[in-house]
Scaffold this motif. Structure first.
Motif, short mmCIF file in Angstrom:
data_model
loop_
_atom_site.label_atom_id
_atom_site.label_comp_id
_atom_site.label_asym_id
_atom_site.label_seq_id
_atom_site.Cartn_x
_atom_site.Cartn_y
_atom_site.Cartn_z
N MET A 1 0.84 -1.19 0.00
CA MET A 1 0.00 0.00 0.00
C MET A 1 0.88 1.25 0.00
O MET A 1 1.87 1.33 0.70
N LYS A 2 0.48 2.20 -0.84
CA LYS A 2 1.29 3.42 -0.92
C LYS A 2 0.96 4.37 0.24
O LYS A 2 -0.17 4.44 0.70
N ASN A 3 1.97 5.09 0.67
CA ASN A 3 1.74 6.09 1.70
C ASN A 3 1.63 7.46 1.05
O ASN A 3 2.45 7.83 0.22
N LEU A 4 0.58 8.20 1.46
CA LEU A 4 0.42 9.54 0.92
C LEU A 4 1.36 10.50 1.68
O LEU A 4 1.99 11.37 1.09
N ILE A 5 1.43 10.26 2.99
CA ILE A 5 2.29 11.11 3.81
C ILE A 5 3.22 10.24 4.63
O ILE A 5 2.79 9.24 5.21
N GLU A 6 4.48 10.62 4.66
CA GLU A 6 5.44 9.92 5.50
C GLU A 6 6.14 10.93 6.38
O GLU A 6 6.73 11.89 5.89
N GLU A 29 -2.51 5.85 1.66
CA GLU A 29 -3.44 6.48 0.72
C GLU A 29 -4.80 5.79 0.73
O GLU A 29 -4.89 4.57 0.79
N GLY A 30 -5.85 6.60 0.69
CA GLY A 30 -7.19 6.05 0.58
C GLY A 30 -7.76 5.50 1.88
O GLY A 30 -8.83 4.90 1.88
N LYS A 31 -7.02 5.66 2.97
CA LYS A 31 -7.48 5.11 4.24
C LYS A 31 -7.80 6.24 5.22
O LYS A 31 -7.42 7.40 5.00
N THR A 32 -8.46 5.87 6.31
CA THR A 32 -8.69 6.83 7.38
C THR A 32 -7.72 6.53 8.51
O THR A 32 -7.72 5.43 9.05
N THR A 33 -6.88 7.49 8.81
CA THR A 33 -5.91 7.31 9.88
C THR A 33 -6.31 8.21 11.05
O THR A 33 -6.56 9.40 10.85
#
Lengths: 265, 258
Positions: A1-6, A29-33
């Motif tokens: 899974m790709k990370n939008l923010i690191e 990306e695409g998830k709720t954190t």
């Protein structure tokens, strides 16, 4: 899974006070954190760091592999069009109507015709259930409605990332339920990435894909809601159960009772 | 040595504030002008300029009337009441017009600007503009700065004109000074560049200083009730003092001994 923010080994200080001490976290990306933690530990600060409004003292924050603190102001403004933030107060512009508030980012960043802007604004308001309130002024909205109107503004430009700052704080149970539903639905329907900063444990555990718990300048727990619930950290458990005393003490640091009242040294 | 450290610290803080204020000013002035912002500037001219008209007109009228009354009682002793016209006109055009307008503007419009921007900061509106990729300097600060710069010289001219009419009302209509000498001696004495334009130039400087202080104090305020109240007070105090000090300097340059 790709990370939008690191976020990588981030340290941030206010004056000499350390807010974050070398923390690292990823927002897929695409998830709720969800980012949880006691009040006053700088959760909002973290969102402002992600949004580039504050600069870290050391470490890096990357958005799609590009360093936010390292960006020029022009580039940062460009990147911010892909993110939006729901402020705790809503932060609607009080001198213009709900319609103009939601039309504002569209008028500012697009060359759409007024007809098209009207359609988009009404659709966004429909999504948050406030199409009927389009002509009201922000001062005429209740707290929950203001936050929903602000949410409509936040999604006006169809961002990839929404940062929610305490979306449930000070809401009655019905508004809270509405907001939980909206955050979940928007995330799924628009394929957004959401970051929810909050201390409302139950609400956020029901919608989050991944949870980080911050305390004492560090990340003290991370994982799926299930993993967090089973965490053996006493601090995490105290936070989840809302216990008055524990690793986070009930009493603010003070002299002992004997010293205070009996003068015993 | 404690006081020395405190002195050093407060000096450093002041210099840092001047640096931030200059940065904000440059940011606002250099922000590329946009067509969208012209309507914002016009709206602000209405707020800071048009809405200040009533206080400016009423004050101008009374200042002119008082000047005529005071001037008459002095001049009449020397049989020189015919010079009432130039006396009223010169003192208003050169000094009272620009200075009193500036002080009223600081109290009426400057304080409002500070409170408005301070509250926008406290309610996160400035932050939300930033996050919407809109520069608050361009959207909020620049239109207000230009509105102040455009409005105040006009308000000063209106103040002076009404003041001279107020002088006519008291001097000619009430105290019986000859209407011809009131206006004709004024016309032959008052110089366009020396008196009228110098007053306008003064008002441009005052407008710049007041608007700059007001906007910076709002933008730099601590976003709490106490912070905004302190910032509003500081705007009125600092800009009034700055106007009076600057007036002396400008007068010395314009009318000083050659």
């Amino acid at each position: 899974m790709k990370n939008l923010i690191e976020i990588d080994s981030l340290t941030f200080k206010r004056g000499s006070r350390v807010i974050y001490d070398n923390i690292s976290l990823h927002i897929p990306e695409g998830k709720t954190t969800a980012i949880m933690g006691p009040s006053g530990i700088g959760k909002t600060t973290l969102l402002k760091l992600i949004g580039g409004q504050l600069r870290p003292d050391s470490g890096d924050i990357q958005f799609r592999g590009e360093s936010i603190p390292g960006m020029s102001r022009k580039r940062l403004f460009h990147v911010r069009r892909q993110m939006s933030m729901l402020f705790q107060s809503g932060a609607l512009f009080t001198d213009i109507s709900v319609f103009d508030n939601i039309a504002y980012p569209l008028r500012e960043h697009s060359n759409l015709s007024e007809d098209l802007i009207k359609t988009i604004v009404l659709l966004k308001l429909q999504a948050v259930g406030l199409r009927g309130a389009v002509n009201l002024m922000p001062s005429e909205l209740s707290g929950g409605m203001a936050r929903r109107a602000a949410l409509a503004r936040a999604i006006a430009l169809d961002p990839e990332l929404i940062l929610y700052d305490e979306p449930f704080a000070g809401q009655d149970p019905i508004s809270m339920g509405v907001l939980v539903k909206l955050i979940k639905e928007l995330n799924n329907a628009l394929n957004l990435t959401s970051v929810v900063v909050t201390h409302d444990v139950n609400e956020v555990m029901s919608i989050a894909d991944h949870v980080y718990i911050l305390a004492e300048k560090k990340i003290i727990g991370s994982g799926t809601p299930e993993q967090i619930k089973q965490s053996d950290s006493a601090l995490v458990q105290q936070f989840l159960r809302g216990e008055a005393d524990g690793p986070v003490p009930f009493h603010y640091p003070a002299k002992s009772l004997e010293q205070e009242f009996l003068g015993v040294s | 040595m404690d006081w020395l450290a405190k002195l050093g610290q407060s000096t450093l803080e002041r210099f840092a504030a001047i640096g931030r204020a200059t940065g904000m000013l440059l940011g606002a002035l250099l922000a590329a002008p946009q067509i969208k912002n012209i309507s914002l500037t016009i709206k602000q001219i209405y707020v800071v300029g048009v809405q200040s008209l009533s206080i400016i007109i009423v004050s101008g009228l009374f200042i002119g009337m008082v000047m005529a009354l005071q001037g008459y009682t002095i001049l009449v002793d020397y049989g020189a009441e015919g010079s009432l016209g130039p006396m009223v006109a010169l003192s208003i055009l050169r000094e009272l017009g620009p200075v009193v307008t500036a002080l009223l503007f600081a109290g009426r419009a400057g304080s409002a600007l500070t409170a408005e921007i301070g509250l926008m900061k406290a309610t996160e509106q400035l932050s939300s503009l930033e996050m919407m990729a809109v520069d608050p300097l361009r959207r909020v600060v620049a239109p207000r700065l230009w509105a102040g710069l455009i409005s105040m010289p006009m308000l000063t001219l209106i103040f002076s004109a009404v003041g001279i009419l107020g002088g006519h009302l008291v001097g000619v209509e009430w105290l019986g000074v000859d209407v011809g000498s009131y206006w004709s001696i004024m016309q032959s004495t008052v110089e366009w560049n020396e008196d009228v334009m110098n007053g306008v130039i003064k008002s441009v400087f005052f407008a710049f200083v007041i608007t700059w202080i007001a906007i910076f104090k709002g933008y730099d305020s601590v976003p709490t009730s106490e912070g905004i109240s302190a910032a509003t007070t500081q705007t009125v105090v600092y800009s009034s003092l700055a106007v009076l000090g600057l007036d002396f300097v400008l007068t010395a340059i314009m009318f000083g001994i050659e």
